[in-house]
Structure formats: structure tokens, C-alpha cells
Design an enzyme around this catalytic site. Sequence first.
Site, short mmCIF file in Angstrom:
data_model
loop_
_atom_site.label_atom_id
_atom_site.label_comp_id
_atom_site.label_asym_id
_atom_site.label_seq_id
_atom_site.Cartn_x
_atom_site.Cartn_y
_atom_site.Cartn_z
N PHE A 140 0.84 -1.26 0.04
CA PHE A 140 0.19 -0.08 -0.04
C PHE A 140 0.99 1.22 0.06
O PHE A 140 1.81 1.32 0.73
CB PHE A 140 -1.06 -0.14 1.12
CG PHE A 140 -1.86 1.17 1.13
CD1 PHE A 140 -3.18 1.09 0.27
CD2 PHE A 140 -1.70 2.32 2.23
CE1 PHE A 140 -3.89 2.28 0.41
CE2 PHE A 140 -2.44 3.30 1.95
CZ PHE A 140 -3.78 3.26 1.27
N ASP A 212 3.35 -5.04 8.71
CA ASP A 212 2.04 -4.18 8.43
C ASP A 212 0.87 -4.91 8.54
O ASP A 212 0.55 -5.97 7.49
CB ASP A 212 2.04 -3.19 7.15
CG ASP A 212 0.82 -2.35 7.02
OD1 ASP A 212 -0.37 -2.73 7.65
OD2 ASP A 212 0.97 -1.27 6.27
N TYR A 237 -9.71 0.25 11.76
CA TYR A 237 -10.94 0.59 11.38
C TYR A 237 -11.45 -0.18 10.14
O TYR A 237 -12.39 0.01 9.46
CB TYR A 237 -10.98 2.03 10.70
CG TYR A 237 -9.49 2.60 9.93
CD1 TYR A 237 -9.62 2.02 8.59
CD2 TYR A 237 -8.85 3.21 10.36
CE1 TYR A 237 -8.70 2.24 7.80
CE2 TYR A 237 -7.79 3.79 9.51
CZ TYR A 237 -7.61 3.17 8.31
OH TYR A 237 -6.51 3.96 7.53
N LYS A 238 -10.47 -1.42 10.16
CA LYS A 238 -10.89 -2.31 8.82
C LYS A 238 -11.64 -3.64 9.84
O LYS A 238 -12.89 -3.39 10.20
CB LYS A 238 -9.74 -2.90 8.33
CG LYS A 238 -9.09 -1.63 7.34
CD LYS A 238 -7.95 -2.30 6.60
CE LYS A 238 -7.09 -1.14 6.04
NZ LYS A 238 -7.82 -0.33 5.14
N ARG A 388 -12.46 -5.05 -5.41
CA ARG A 388 -12.22 -5.71 -4.07
C ARG A 388 -13.62 -5.93 -3.32
O ARG A 388 -14.35 -5.14 -3.18
CB ARG A 388 -11.33 -4.69 -3.17
CG ARG A 388 -10.21 -4.55 -3.38
CD ARG A 388 -8.93 -4.06 -2.64
NE ARG A 388 -9.65 -3.15 -1.53
CZ ARG A 388 -9.15 -2.60 -0.59
NH1 ARG A 388 -8.02 -2.83 -0.31
NH2 ARG A 388 -9.84 -1.39 0.27
#
Lengths: 414, 414
Positions: A140, A212, A237-238, A388
Site C-alpha cells: 500500500f 504491517d 478501522y477495517k 475488491r
Amino acid sequence: MSELQRIAEELDAADPLAAVRGKFVLDDVTYLDGNSLGALPAHVPGRVEDVVRRQWGELRIRSWEESGWWTAPERIGDRIAPLVGAAAGQVVVGDSTSVNVFKALVAAVRMAEQDGRTGGGSERRNRPVRDEILVDATTFPTDGYIAESAARMTGCTLRPVAPAEVPSALADRGGRTAAVLLNHVDYRTGRLHDLPALTAAVHAAGAYAVWDLCHSAGALPVGLDEHGVDLAVGCTYKYLNGGPGSPAYLYVRRDLQPRFDSPLPGWNSHAEPFGMRSDYAPASGAPRGRVGTPDILSLLALEAALDVWDEEGVSVAAVRAKSLALTDFFLRCVGAYVPDGRVESVTPEAHAERGSQVALRCEDAGEVMKQLIERGVVGDYRAPDVLRFGFTPLYVGFADVEWAARVLARTLAG
Amino acid sequence: MSELQRIAEELDAADPLAAVRGKFVLDDVTYLDGNSLGALPAHVPGRVEDVVRRQWGELRIRSWEESGWWTAPERIGDRIAPLVGAAAGQVVVGDSTSVNVFKALVAAVRMAEQDGRTGGGSERRNRPVRDEILVDATTFPTDGYIAESAARMTGCTLRPVAPAEVPSALADRGGRTAAVLLNHVDYRTGRLHDLPALTAAVHAAGAYAVWDLCHSAGALPVGLDEHGVDLAVGCTYKYLNGGPGSPAYLYVRRDLQPRFDSPLPGWNSHAEPFGMRSDYAPASGAPRGRVGTPDILSLLALEAALDVWDEEGVSVAAVRAKSLALTDFFLRCVGAYVPDGRVESVTPEAHAERGSQVALRCEDAGEVMKQLIERGVVGDYRAPDVLRFGFTPLYVGFADVEWAARVLARTLAG
């Protein structure tokens, strides 16, 4: 009812996590974007209201002690710890993932430098300078940008490498690598990388492994302690459903904590933060990773959200089992409904290599996702050509999966 | 009714900001700690509830666009800008004050380095290397700790200097100073430093001025644009009432923005954040100061809190006038009620040198503050010997001030 619909019904009926869905605020949207922003746990609004009205509004400044605000970063870190396979006292919550990547990478390089200075005489002279950081070339983007800054500010060079090539890259460089920054699950393809083997390879080369966990924590076992990971960061927050922009976390392995030398030594990381001393002396333990005043509203919303993990039957193992079943079933439904060749899964078939999302390469992916969202199936689009779909086992069911595949097929048919 | 009580009543009756108090949640506590955590504006809980229940709970991922989450850091920056004397487009909200001090100082040093590289030939050879950072020796500790890290990571030395001695320190060093980090108001004494004169002195020496506005923004005029300040940071949970740990802000003067080279170049600061490019290209304007995903709950609570500044009659000038009247009156009441010599004000008498707090040096200050709080007068204690009383003109009245002085005198009498 089609065969796949019938199977979905059976799978939902047998799902030990099915009841957890009721703990979330959901509607008739099929929400497959929990890998970007987790859904709202139903009890969170009430908890946030208490934080705002009573803790802030009535207790005001007293809440720093009486409502446990001051210790929230490490207390909530200890709630996240078991979800990533860490014993207590090694995780602290605060700041964004990007800021934590910076702390972790700079600290890792400094540990490698320190290794180079210890040991005496000839041993020391023969040891190469460790002046290189390896970074996942498919990362990312923010991790790569921050790694570049960390390299620049520590006098290192940065070398992007595909995760699979990390072992050979380490060997190539003959012991010059200080730190390696890797993603546990690739944000785009959903590929799960081999954390134990890659960490071992990094260690064999005398370097430090920084992981990560943004796309793995809360979706699959991580095993930080078990696999001897040095440092790790992740967002909340995922799959942890902490809310938009809820603070990230930093893991520093216990035995490395005394050597954790932060590039952001804010007053919250001081051994005596209210001593108001002009000389910096770092706190011991996880609080050494803190920086400034924590954002209490976002932090305590996250703390409330983590209560879901205390529900009967909820565990990382149960979540992982259902996650694989969900992604298997989605791939099967897509295979059955979507004409051959119209989409191509870039998510690995092998369970050992799959995170909790399915990424489908597709022409006009941006436009297709727009139409899907209009039809009530929410995934997301990642440039240039990926659809996704994230599967949060706590609230996604098999009927959702079958329906999403059906709507996708209809959308692709035009 | 005593003479001072009568005067308090008159002052309250004539106070053009008196009605604004009703916009805050207050009780029978006399709250003089708004310089640590501002009181709760009454409309904020409802706004936060909407953010949680509707924006997160119902719109979920769509809120990044539809609820304006993505642009919140610069939108809210533009709400803060007029309060610190800045035109729009120069302030961005996010991260803690400590993190923003790091961004600002490193960027300032890099600008100074760049100045050293431009200009040709002999001029360049005669120019000294700028390798020193000056920092306020009386600063709130975190600024000093972070300045030390910024110095270490940019190859500078750090030199603590009392603000009044900055001009001579700059001269001493013969043009070697890259950046100077100063506090507008001293957190302990409440002393207001001369921002225009000090900024001019820094500029005359060819260095960059970074101001910490934590204890001035929302309490008095700052005039960033007017006085040509280069970079500034500040928190939002004191006089801006943004809530516990609400995010800080960063000001980068417009003409310096193209040269702002962030040490934390997270994906939110990219020119094309959703392009998912592996190469970093910074955004233009204030968003270049962003880092990672913003903490939306804390940010939007702050945005709601700023609405108070749109109330009839509320302005920085009105707030400053009342602030000086409040601190004058407090000093008068303390002088009248507290036996001579029992406390000593370390806050300057001169208006031009006074922030919005009064700091009284006192033996047993820690114990005295504890008793004051038990009696319903909330200030705070700063080691080793200071009682701090903060006066937020939006919700503190003159009767509060007289009462606080009376309770203080009673407490000190034992």
C-alpha cells in the site's frame, strides 16, 4: 431457489458466528467493504455518547484519571494484543498507521545500527554497515512513502522488493540490510504472505522485521510473539471495526522495548510525563511508543468496538475458518455465475496464501464497482483494474456472498 | 454583598459575551481549566451522534465522499485559519501537536538547507551552513523533546534559549541558525511572547520561525499572515474546545507550501492519493501537511465545536478584551483576598505580555490545587510550584473569577 442459494442457506444455518451479525448496524445493503471501513457495532453509539456527555461534558479534566483516558492507549493495546498473537504489554494504540510505520522503521534501523556498534574489536570491524531498508514493492503506497522518508532520515537506501524475493535480496546484500517492511496481506490482491518464514529469513540476515497488519488483524491469526516478529503496526478501522480513522497501533516485542528509540519522542512517551522535565527519558514498556495527547473520542469508540471479541464463540480461529469459507464460496459463486474470462481472480486459491478479501481483475473495474454500489453491493475499486470484496466474518453471511456474486454477474452482463 | 462581588455583577451584566456561556455544558463547578481541556459545547453531542449513527452506521464507506470526511482536515483548517489570522488554504488539521512540531521543524530546516544551496558561486561559498535549531528553553516539554529528535535526524544541533534572548542568540551564531521553535504563550507562566518582533528577528537572521500556538489560539489575536510567520502548530482542545485529544493543526505560509518537504509523507499528502502510485508526489497547498487517514470522530467533534465562533458577537477581539478583563479582575480579587506573600503571580502584569491564564506560585501548590478542586474550583497544578487558572472568555464570567479567588483565599487560610 438455486443450488447455490440452497447451499448458502445451509452454510448460514451452520455458521457458529451467525448470531454476531446482530451486534452490528446493518441494512439491506450487502456490505463487502469491511476491509476498508468496518461496520458500526450497535453498542458503540451509546458508549461514545457517554464519553462525550458525561466524561467530557461533566467530568471534564478529571476524566484523564477517573475515566481512564490517560492509560487508554496501552489498555486498548492490550485488548488488541491477543488478536495479533501478542502477550500483554507490547501494543500501544495511537496515531495513524503511517506515523507508526515511521516510528517502527526508524527504531528498527537504530537497533540495527546499535547491533553494529556492540561487540568488540575485530568482530566489529568485520561487520558490514547496515544501511539499507527493504520494502515490499507491492505495498500500500503509504508504507513505501514513509519508508523512503525513514531511509532518507537515517542515511539508508531504500530498495523495493517483491515479498517472495526478500530472502534472495537479503542474501545479495551480504548483511547490509537493517530492516524489512512487509505487509501481512496485500491490500490489492488479498495475498497472504508467509510471516513466519519471511521473519525467519530477515532474522537469519541479522535484520529487523516490521510487519504491517492492516489487512490481517481481526481476520486471521498473526502470531506476532510465536514467530518472533520485531515490530508491527496496523490500523483498527477495517476488521477491528473501530470507526473512521480510528487510531492505529504499534507492537514492539518485549525484549526490544528497552532499545526502542523513537523518532517521535513526545511527552506521552516520557518516563514521567507530568514531571515537565526538559530532558527526555523514555518510559519503559509499550507506552514508549506513544507520542502526544491521544484522540480520546476515536480511541474510546475503538475500545467499545473491541467488545465484540468477547462475545460467545468469537475468536480469531473461528473468524479465520469462516473467512476462508466465505471467500471459497464467493469464488465458487463467481465461477458459476460470471461468464468465463470476464473477471480474473488475483487472490490466491491456496488457503495459506489468502487473506479475507477477494480481488477480481476486470475491465472497467471502476465503472463496474459504481454500478454494483448502485445495486446495493458495496465493495471497492483499486486502480487500475481491481474490484475488491472484503469479507468480515463477524457480520457477512453466505447468503450475502451468493447475492453479491449474482448481482456482479448481472452487472457484468450489462 | 462585598464590593468585589458587586463589581463582578456589574462586569457580568455589561459582558457582551455573557450569553455565549449558555452554549456550553456547565454546572456548579467553577471551571478554570479550559487551558487544558475546553468545556463541552452543548450542540456537540448531537453532532457526534449523527457522525456515528448516520455517517458511519448507515452511509459507512460512502461518507468519505458524501459526508465530507475526506476533505475534513483542510475544511476544518479553514475554520481555524481566521482565528489565528491566516487566510484560507494554509491550515490543515490532523495528528497531535507533537507530530506537527516534528513536521514543521524538519520542513523548516530543509527550507534553510535549500536556501543554502540556491544562489550561485561566491555568494554560496561564503554562506554559512545552517545547522542549528533554537528552541524556547522554557517550552512545554514535548516541543523540546521533538525538537531534539528533529535536530538529530537533520544533522543539526539544538540550543535551548530563553525567548527574550533569541535575538542575541541568533547574532552569536552568525547565520548558522536554520529554525527557531517558540511558544506564543508560555504554558506555565502564561507569559505572552512578542510574536511580531521575534519573527522579525528570526527572519533578519535568515532563519525560519515555527510558532506553537497551543496556549494562544482562541484566546487572543495571533496574526500569522500579518507577521509573516513561516510555520505554526497548535492544539484544538484548549480554547477551541474541540474535545479530549482533538487533532492539532499545522500552518504553512502559502508561499512556502511548494517548498514544504514533509518528513511524514503519508498517502493523504499525495497529489493523487487514490492513484496508488509507488512514487511519491506531494499535493499542493495545505493538504501537503496531511499524513494518514484522519480520525474522523475527533475531527468532526472539533468541527462542530468551532460553530461557537459563528455566534453573534463572538470574535477574537471580543474574546481578547474579555480575557484581559477576567485576568485583571482575578489578580485584583486575589490581591484583595489572599494575604500578602502567600502566593506570587508569575504571570506578567502588562497586557501585552499576558495570555489568558494566571499562574500563581505557591508553596504546596499540588496540595492546594487538590483542595481547590474538592471545593469546586478547578484549575490545575504544574510541577513544581504553580497553580494555573485558565480563563476561557466564552464561558467564564466575572462572578466565577471572584468566587474562585475567594475559595482560593479560604483554602490558603487552611
